[in-house]
Design a protein around this motif. Structure first.
Motif, PDB file in Angstrom:
ATOM      1  N   ARG A 134       0.819  -1.215   0.000  1.00 29.67           N
ATOM      2  CA  ARG A 134       0.000   0.000   0.000  1.00 29.67           C
ATOM      3  C   ARG A 134       0.858   1.271   0.000  1.00 29.67           C
ATOM      4  O   ARG A 134       0.421   2.305  -0.497  1.00 29.67           O
ATOM      5  CB  ARG A 134      -0.915   0.008   1.224  1.00 29.67           C
ATOM      6  CG  ARG A 134      -1.932  -1.124   1.265  1.00 29.67           C
ATOM      7  CD  ARG A 134      -2.746  -1.084   2.535  1.00 29.67           C
ATOM      8  NE  ARG A 134      -3.660  -2.223   2.634  1.00 29.67           N
ATOM      9  CZ  ARG A 134      -4.494  -2.408   3.653  1.00 29.67           C
ATOM     10  NH1 ARG A 134      -4.525  -1.526   4.652  1.00 29.67           N
ATOM     11  NH2 ARG A 134      -5.285  -3.464   3.669  1.00 29.67           N
ATOM     12  N   GLU A 135       2.043   1.173   0.579  1.00 29.16           N
ATOM     13  CA  GLU A 135       2.904   2.346   0.709  1.00 29.16           C
ATOM     14  C   GLU A 135       3.989   2.398  -0.361  1.00 29.16           C
ATOM     15  O   GLU A 135       4.889   3.238  -0.297  1.00 29.16           O
ATOM     16  CB  GLU A 135       3.571   2.333   2.095  1.00 29.16           C
ATOM     17  CG  GLU A 135       2.584   2.272   3.258  1.00 29.16           C
ATOM     18  CD  GLU A 135       3.273   1.954   4.581  1.00 29.16           C
ATOM     19  OE1 GLU A 135       4.483   1.578   4.539  1.00 29.16           O
ATOM     20  OE2 GLU A 135       2.634   2.079   5.630  1.00 29.16           O
ATOM     21  N   LEU A 136       3.900   1.543  -1.347  1.00 27.13           N
ATOM     22  CA  LEU A 136       4.986   1.388  -2.316  1.00 27.13           C
ATOM     23  C   LEU A 136       5.130   2.624  -3.201  1.00 27.13           C
ATOM     24  O   LEU A 136       4.141   3.238  -3.610  1.00 27.13           O
ATOM     25  CB  LEU A 136       4.710   0.166  -3.187  1.00 27.13           C
ATOM     26  CG  LEU A 136       5.923  -0.544  -3.802  1.00 27.13           C
ATOM     27  CD1 LEU A 136       6.869  -1.045  -2.734  1.00 27.13           C
ATOM     28  CD2 LEU A 136       5.436  -1.712  -4.663  1.00 27.13           C
ATOM     29  N   ASP A 137       6.384   2.985  -3.487  1.00 26.95           N
ATOM     30  CA  ASP A 137       6.653   4.100  -4.388  1.00 26.95           C
ATOM     31  C   ASP A 137       6.233   3.745  -5.809  1.00 26.95           C
ATOM     32  O   ASP A 137       6.238   2.576  -6.217  1.00 26.95           O
ATOM     33  CB  ASP A 137       8.144   4.453  -4.373  1.00 26.95           C
ATOM     34  CG  ASP A 137       8.599   4.995  -3.019  1.00 26.95           C
ATOM     35  OD1 ASP A 137       7.733   5.527  -2.302  1.00 26.95           O
ATOM     36  OD2 ASP A 137       9.795   4.855  -2.700  1.00 26.95           O
ATOM     37  N   GLN A 138       5.921   4.765  -6.565  1.00 28.87           N
ATOM     38  CA  GLN A 138       5.484   4.571  -7.943  1.00 28.87           C
ATOM     39  C   GLN A 138       6.529   3.824  -8.769  1.00 28.87           C
ATOM     40  O   GLN A 138       6.206   2.987  -9.610  1.00 28.87           O
ATOM     41  CB  GLN A 138       5.186   5.929  -8.582  1.00 28.87           C
ATOM     42  CG  GLN A 138       4.548   5.849  -9.963  1.00 28.87           C
ATOM     43  CD  GLN A 138       3.100   5.408  -9.908  1.00 28.87           C
ATOM     44  OE1 GLN A 138       2.443   5.587  -8.878  1.00 28.87           O
ATOM     45  NE2 GLN A 138       2.603   4.823 -10.992  1.00 28.87           N
ATOM     46  N   GLY A 139       7.803   4.097  -8.507  1.00 28.24           N
ATOM     47  CA  GLY A 139       8.867   3.490  -9.296  1.00 28.24           C
ATOM     48  C   GLY A 139       9.047   2.005  -9.049  1.00 28.24           C
ATOM     49  O   GLY A 139       9.665   1.309  -9.871  1.00 28.24           O
ATOM     50  N   ASP A 140       8.527   1.481  -7.922  1.00 27.65           N
ATOM     51  CA  ASP A 140       8.686   0.061  -7.589  1.00 27.65           C
ATOM     52  C   ASP A 140       7.476  -0.776  -7.995  1.00 27.65           C
ATOM     53  O   ASP A 140       7.489  -2.000  -7.827  1.00 27.65           O
ATOM     54  CB  ASP A 140       8.917  -0.102  -6.082  1.00 27.65           C
ATOM     55  CG  ASP A 140      10.276   0.430  -5.648  1.00 27.65           C
ATOM     56  OD1 ASP A 140      11.214   0.357  -6.470  1.00 27.65           O
ATOM     57  OD2 ASP A 140      10.386   0.914  -4.507  1.00 27.65           O
ATOM     58  N   GLN A 141       6.438  -0.150  -8.504  1.00 29.88           N
ATOM     59  CA  GLN A 141       5.206  -0.884  -8.780  1.00 29.88           C
ATOM     60  C   GLN A 141       5.359  -1.872  -9.936  1.00 29.88           C
ATOM     61  O   GLN A 141       4.746  -2.948  -9.926  1.00 29.88           O
ATOM     62  CB  GLN A 141       4.069   0.098  -9.058  1.00 29.88           C
ATOM     63  CG  GLN A 141       3.664   0.883  -7.817  1.00 29.88           C
ATOM     64  CD  GLN A 141       2.465   1.787  -8.055  1.00 29.88           C
ATOM     65  OE1 GLN A 141       1.872   1.768  -9.126  1.00 29.88           O
ATOM     66  NE2 GLN A 141       2.101   2.564  -7.051  1.00 29.88           N
ATOM     67  N   ALA A 142       6.170  -1.532 -10.927  1.00 30.92           N
ATOM     68  CA  ALA A 142       6.374  -2.455 -12.047  1.00 30.92           C
ATOM     69  C   ALA A 142       7.082  -3.725 -11.576  1.00 30.92           C
ATOM     70  O   ALA A 142       6.731  -4.840 -11.983  1.00 30.92           O
ATOM     71  CB  ALA A 142       7.183  -1.774 -13.141  1.00 30.92           C
TER      72      ALA A 142
END
Length: 511
Positions: A199-207
Motif C-alpha cells: 500500500r505504501e509502495l513508491d510509484q517506481g517500484d510498482q512495475a
C-alpha cells in the motif's frame, strides 16, 4: 494474545505420526492402519474445534518461538484456513479408510508415513502466514506426493511421476525467483506485513512488484493446473494409484487457496499498484481450463483419464468463480471448492472399485458399483440432486452483473453438457454394453501392462467409498446454512485489515 497451541497440531501431529510409522512400524501394516486412522479421526476433531472457534469472526495467530511478527514464523487461523483444514481431514479419513479396506497399502512401502507427510504439507500451506513458509510447505507436498504417486511401482507410473515432479520443480524454482523479487521490493515475506508495504509502495517500484506477483501467479497456476499450465494433470492423476488420486483432489485446491489468499490480502484489487490486473487474468485462464477439461472428458477413452479431465474442468469452474471478485462470487467459489473436492475423490474411489470388480474379463461390474459410478458422474457433472448443481447455480447467479456474464454462462452450461455426454458414453461402454472378447480393460492392468485379476470387493472398501458420497449428500441437504457460513468467510476475505491487525497488532492500522 495468548497463543492457542491447538493451531499448530494439524501440522505437528501428522509429522510426528509419519516419523513414528516410518521408523517403528514399517514392518507392521495393521499397526500403521490403526495409528493412521486414529490420527486422522483426531485431526477431524481438532479441525472441527478450530473451525468452530472462527465462526464468531475471530482470527487466531500462533507465534512460533514467541517471536513478534513480522520477524518470526506465524500461523494464522481464520475462517478460510479453518474450513480448508476441516475439508482436508474429512477427505483424508475417507481415503485412509479405503486404503485400509482395499489393501492398497500392502502394494508398496511407507504409504501411511508418506500420506501423513502429505497431510502435514497441505495443512501447513493453509495455516502459514509467511510467503516463504508457503514455499516450504509446497516442497513438502511435492516430496510426499511424488512418493505416493509411484506407490506400487511400474514403468508407466514412474514416467508420469517424473513429468509431475519436473513440472513442480520448475514451479518451485520460479517460486524462489518470485520471493526474491517481492522481498527486494517490500523488504518482508510476512503476508500481513507485505500487504501494508504494498500500500505504501513508491510509484517506481510498482512495475517490479507486478513482475514478482505475476511470477507468483504462474507458480500457483501450476499447482492449480490452470491453462496453459494444465498439461501435467491428466497423465499424473490417471496413472496414480486411485486412493492417491482421490486425495490429490485437494492438491489443486492448495493452488486455488494460495491464489485466493495472496490476491485478496497482499495484491488486493483495492491496491493502487495492482488494481484488477490479476482478476482480469483469472477469467480467461478459468474459461480455457474449463474448455479443455470438458473436451478431454468428451474424448477420453479410459475411465481414469476421464476422471482426470473432470478434475481439470472443475478447476476451471472454480477459477471462473474466483475471477468474479465479489462476495457472492467468492461464496460460490468456496461452495464449489468443497463440492468438487469430494466429488473428485468419490469418482476415483469408484473407479478403483470398478477395476477390482471387473478385472481383465469382459463381464460388467456389479450393480452397486454401477450405481456408485452413476452417482459420481452426477456429482462431477453438476446435475441435480447433488451439490454440484447448487454450486454451479451459485456461480451463475454471482456472475449476473459481470460484464462477461454471457460468456461465463455459455461456457459453464456448455461444458456441463459435454461432461454429461462424455460420462454417458464411457458409462454405457463399461456398464451396459458387452466388451469385445479378449479385451483387457486398460483400467485393469498393472503399471507394467499385466492383467489384474478380479476379486470380491471388500466390505470395508465399499463402506469407505460411501464416505465422500455421504459428505456430498450432507453438503446438499445443508446447502443453506453452509452457504451462509461461506458468505461470512468471503466477507472476511474482502476485509484484509482484520487479518493484518490480528497478525501485526492494532498498531498496524497506523501505517
Amino acid at each position: 494474545m495468548t497463543p492457542n497451541h491447538w493451531i499448530i497440531l494439524p501440522v505437528v501431529m501428522p509429522a510426528i505420526m509419519a516419523a513414528v510409522m516410518a521408523m517403528a512400524m514399517r514392518h507392521d501394516v495393521v499397526l500403521q492402519r490403526v495409528f493412521s486412522l486414529t490420527a486422522t479421526v483426531a485431526l477431524i476433531a481438532i479441525s472441527a474445534g478450530l473451525f468452530i472457534s472462527t465462526l464468531d469472526g475471530t482470527i487466531h495467530t500462533y507465534q512460533l518461538g514467541d517471536w513478534v511478527p513480522p520477524f518470526g514464523i506465524v500461523l494464522v487461523l481464520d475462517r478460510l484456513s479453518a474450513m480448508m483444514l476441516l475439508l482436508t481431514s474429512l477427505l483424508a479419513a475417507g481415503v485412509i479408510l479405503y486404503v485400509a479396506g482395499s489393501g492398497w497399502d500392502t502394494r508398496g512401502w511407507h504409504f501411511h508415513a508418506l500420506f501423513a507427510f502429505q497431510v502435514m504439507g497441505v495443512n501447513g500451506a493453509f495455516l502459514t502466514g509467511d510467503a516463504f513458509n508457503l514455499f516450504v510447505f509446497f516442497e513438502i507436498l511435492l516430496i510426499a506426493s511424488y512418493g505416493l504417486m509411484i506407490h506400487a511401482g511400474g514403468g508407466v507410473r514412474l514416467r508420469a511421476g517424473l513429468q509431475y515432479v519436473v513440472m513442480n520443480l520448475a514451479g518451485s524454482t520460479l517460486f524462489l525467483f518470485a520471493m526474491g523479487t517481492l522481498y527486494a521490493v517490500t523488504g518482508t515475506l510476512n503476508m500481513a506485513d507485505m500487504a501494508l508495504r504494498v500500500r505504501e509502495l513508491d510509484q517506481g517500484d510498482q512495475a517490479l512488484l507486478r513482475a514478482g506477483a505475476t511470477m507468483l501467479l504462474v507458480v500457483f497456476g501450476i499447482k492449480a493446473a490452470a491453462f496453459p499450465l494444465q498439461f501435467w494433470l491428466p497423465g499424473t492423476y490417471a496413472n496414480a494409484p486411485a486412493p492417491v488420486a482421490a486425495f490429490f483432489a485437494i492438491m489443486t485446491k492448495v493452488g486455488a487457496y494460495a491464489i485466493l489468499r495472496m490476491y485478496s490480502l497482499v495484491f488486493s484489487p483495492e491496491s493502487a499498484a495492482i488494481g484488477s490486473f490479476f482478476l482480469d487474468l483469472l477469467l480467461p485462464a478459468g474459461l480455457l481450463t474449463l474448455f479443455f477439461g470438458a473436451i478431454g472428458v468428451l474424448g477420453a477413452k479410459q475411465l481414469p483419464r476421464l476422471a482426470s479431465f473432470s478434475v481439470l474442468a472443475s478447476m476451471g469452474t472454480l477459477l471462473i468463480a474466483l475471477s468474479i471478485g465479489t462476495q457472492t462470487g467468492l461464496t460460490a467459489a468456496l461452495f464449489y471448492l468443497i463440492h468438487s473436492t469430494f466429488a473428485a475423490a468419490a469418482l476415483f474411489l469408484v473407479l478403483d472399485l470398478v477395476a477390482d470388480s471387473q478385472g481383465p474379463t469382459i463381464r460388467a461390474p456389479g450393480g452397486l458399483v454401477a450405481a456408485l459410478f452413476f452417482a459420481a458422474a452426477i456429482a462431477v457433472a453438476g446435475m441435480p440432486p447433488l451439490s454440484g448443481f447448487v454450486g454451479k447455480l451459485l456461480i451463475l447467479d454471482a456472475s449476473r452483473d459481470a460484464p462477461q456474464m454471457a460468456l461465463i454462462w455459455s461456457m459453464i452450461l456448455g461444458s456441463s453438457l459435454l461432461i454429461i455426454v462424455g460420462f454417458a458414453m464411457r458409462g454405457s461402454r463399461y456398464f451396459w454394453k458387452p466388451l469385445d472378447p479378449g479385451f483387457a480393460n486398460p483400467e485393469n492392468l498393472d503399471p507394467d501392462g499385466n492383467p489384474v485379476a478380479a476379486h470380491p470387493i471388500r466390505p470395508l472398501a465399499i463402506t469407505a467409498g460411501f464416505v465422500p458420497f455421504a459428505l456430498l449428500v450432507l453438503l446438499t441437504i445443508a446447502a443453506g446454512p453452509i452457504t451462509a457460513v461461506l458468505s461470512d468467510t468471503a466477507a472476511q476475505l474482502l476485509e484484509p485489515d482484520s487479518y493484518i491487525e490480528a497478525v501485526l497488532g492494532p498498531q498496524s492500522g497506523e501505517h
